[in-house]
Design an enzyme around this catalytic site. Sequence first.
Site, mmCIF file in Angstrom:
data_model
loop_
_atom_site.group_PDB
_atom_site.id
_atom_site.type_symbol
_atom_site.label_atom_id
_atom_site.label_comp_id
_atom_site.label_asym_id
_atom_site.label_seq_id
_atom_site.Cartn_x
_atom_site.Cartn_y
_atom_site.Cartn_z
ATOM 1 N N HIS A 208 0.786 -1.233 0.000
ATOM 2 C CA HIS A 208 0.000 0.000 0.000
ATOM 3 C C HIS A 208 0.816 1.280 0.000
ATOM 4 O O HIS A 208 0.271 2.358 -0.186
ATOM 5 C CB HIS A 208 -0.952 0.044 1.206
HETATM 6 N N1 UDP Z 1 -4.002 -5.028 8.757
HETATM 7 C C1 UDP Z 1 -5.317 -5.425 8.965
HETATM 8 N N2 UDP Z 1 -6.070 -5.795 7.877
HETATM 9 C C2 UDP Z 1 -5.564 -5.804 6.607
HETATM 10 C C3 UDP Z 1 -4.215 -5.403 6.406
HETATM 11 C C4 UDP Z 1 -3.467 -5.000 7.503
HETATM 12 O O1 UDP Z 1 -5.798 -5.439 10.091
HETATM 13 O O2 UDP Z 1 -6.298 -6.139 5.681
HETATM 14 C C5 UDP Z 1 -3.218 -4.602 9.928
HETATM 15 C C6 UDP Z 1 -1.841 -5.231 10.051
HETATM 16 O O3 UDP Z 1 -1.932 -6.501 10.666
HETATM 17 C C7 UDP Z 1 -1.111 -4.203 10.880
HETATM 18 C C8 UDP Z 1 -1.692 -2.898 10.403
HETATM 19 O O4 UDP Z 1 -2.938 -3.226 9.775
HETATM 20 O O5 UDP Z 1 -1.425 -4.335 12.247
HETATM 21 C C9 UDP Z 1 -0.755 -2.278 9.426
HETATM 22 O O6 UDP Z 1 -1.356 -1.226 8.803
HETATM 23 P P1 UDP Z 1 -0.815 -0.646 7.422
HETATM 24 O O7 UDP Z 1 -0.087 -1.711 6.697
HETATM 25 O O8 UDP Z 1 -1.982 -0.012 6.772
HETATM 26 O O9 UDP Z 1 0.137 0.531 7.870
HETATM 27 P P2 UDP Z 1 1.667 0.592 8.285
HETATM 28 O O10 UDP Z 1 1.920 -0.428 9.342
HETATM 29 O O11 UDP Z 1 2.483 0.361 7.060
HETATM 30 O O12 UDP Z 1 1.825 1.973 8.808
#
Ligand code: UDP
Length: 361
Positions: A208
């Site tokens: 993403h």
């Molecule tokens: N996550 C979730 N459902 C999904 C994809 C990711 O609950 O379909 C959770 C994942 O397990 C983690 C968090 O969302 O806890 C990560 O969010 P994201 O990847 O959007 O952001 P980043 O961590 O890169 O800031």
Amino acid sequence: MSIRILTIVGARPQFIKSAPVSRVFKNAGIQEFVIHTGQHYDPEMSAVFFEELDLPKPYAVLECGGLQRDAMIDKIVADLCPIITEVAPQYVLVFGDTNSTLAGALAAEKQGVPIIHVEAGLRSFNDEMPEEWNRIQTDEFSHILFTPSSAADQNIEDEGFLSPHQRVVNVGDTMFDAVQMFSPFARHRKAMGALEWFQKPFALATLHRMENVKHPERLKERISSLNELHLHGIPVWMPLHPSTRNEVEKEGVEIAFNTSPPVGYLEMLWAIQQCAIVITDSGGLQKEAYFLGKHCITLRNETEWVELVDIAANVLHPLGSTEPLSQKVRSMLNQPLPEETPYGRGDAASQIAQFLLEQGS
Ligand code: UDP
């Protein structure tokens, strides 16, 4: 008198990071007022977490969703200022590195309220990432910087911006708390796909980050390497982020692997428990893979979570990599996972509450 905290959340990872903190605050008698900025607003990116993780009902929900970065930050700041005056908190608390994080810090600074930054000090050293700007500025404004790792402490020290009124406290990662708190409740749901499909070895993938999805050539390269893995290695399953889905549709990119809409956190924990390997550009997922005993390949040129790369639990797959993903997966799965805990003990939320209570006494 109990401590009053105004907590700003707005994006999926912040709902997850905040869950253990809100629970500990409640038990410790700390009064928390949660503001949801509306940065993520699709039900599967927002409401599902409030239900599954039993998050406090927001005191206010702002409507900044869909705005460009500068307009979003300006709107959140404008909407938050009167709320800060109304609630009159001792602290404004922000998590991570999103536009909502920086906007929360800017509004608090404007209103003269001390800022707490949870997950302070992380750096990718990639200034193409808006998250990097959000982190650096938020840290500079913050009064209490709760860091998750010693690398984060070092980054803050190296930048040399600290003044005597700022405190840096290494408490570990609240996402470790969340994994421990919620993994006993991990579950499969039909919307993910048939249960039987997940019973054979598979790769759990997410994608993403702007640096991957907002450039058509990069998006095509990332998807085609996952297609290669799916067709020549192990099957791939990806809960598709809404902005990635938009870009895939807009650019007409062919996906050969299995996808589903975004899933809730309990479903995600279940998928991590079941999978053979995690392949992701998500910050949170890199750590969750490790906490749940899985290898990870990171679809980025660098990571903020350097410890996992140093101990070879995580391997980067930069853009332009010539090694097929299927080969990388095979060689990683042949290596045992190291046993170290670089991000604290899973009690970050309790340490945060304890520290704040001590300040208040
Ligand atoms: N996550 C979730 N459902 C999904 C994809 C990711 O609950 O379909 C959770 C994942 O397990 C983690 C968090 O969302 O806890 C990560 O969010 P994201 O990847 O959007 O952001 P980043 O961590 O890169 O800031």
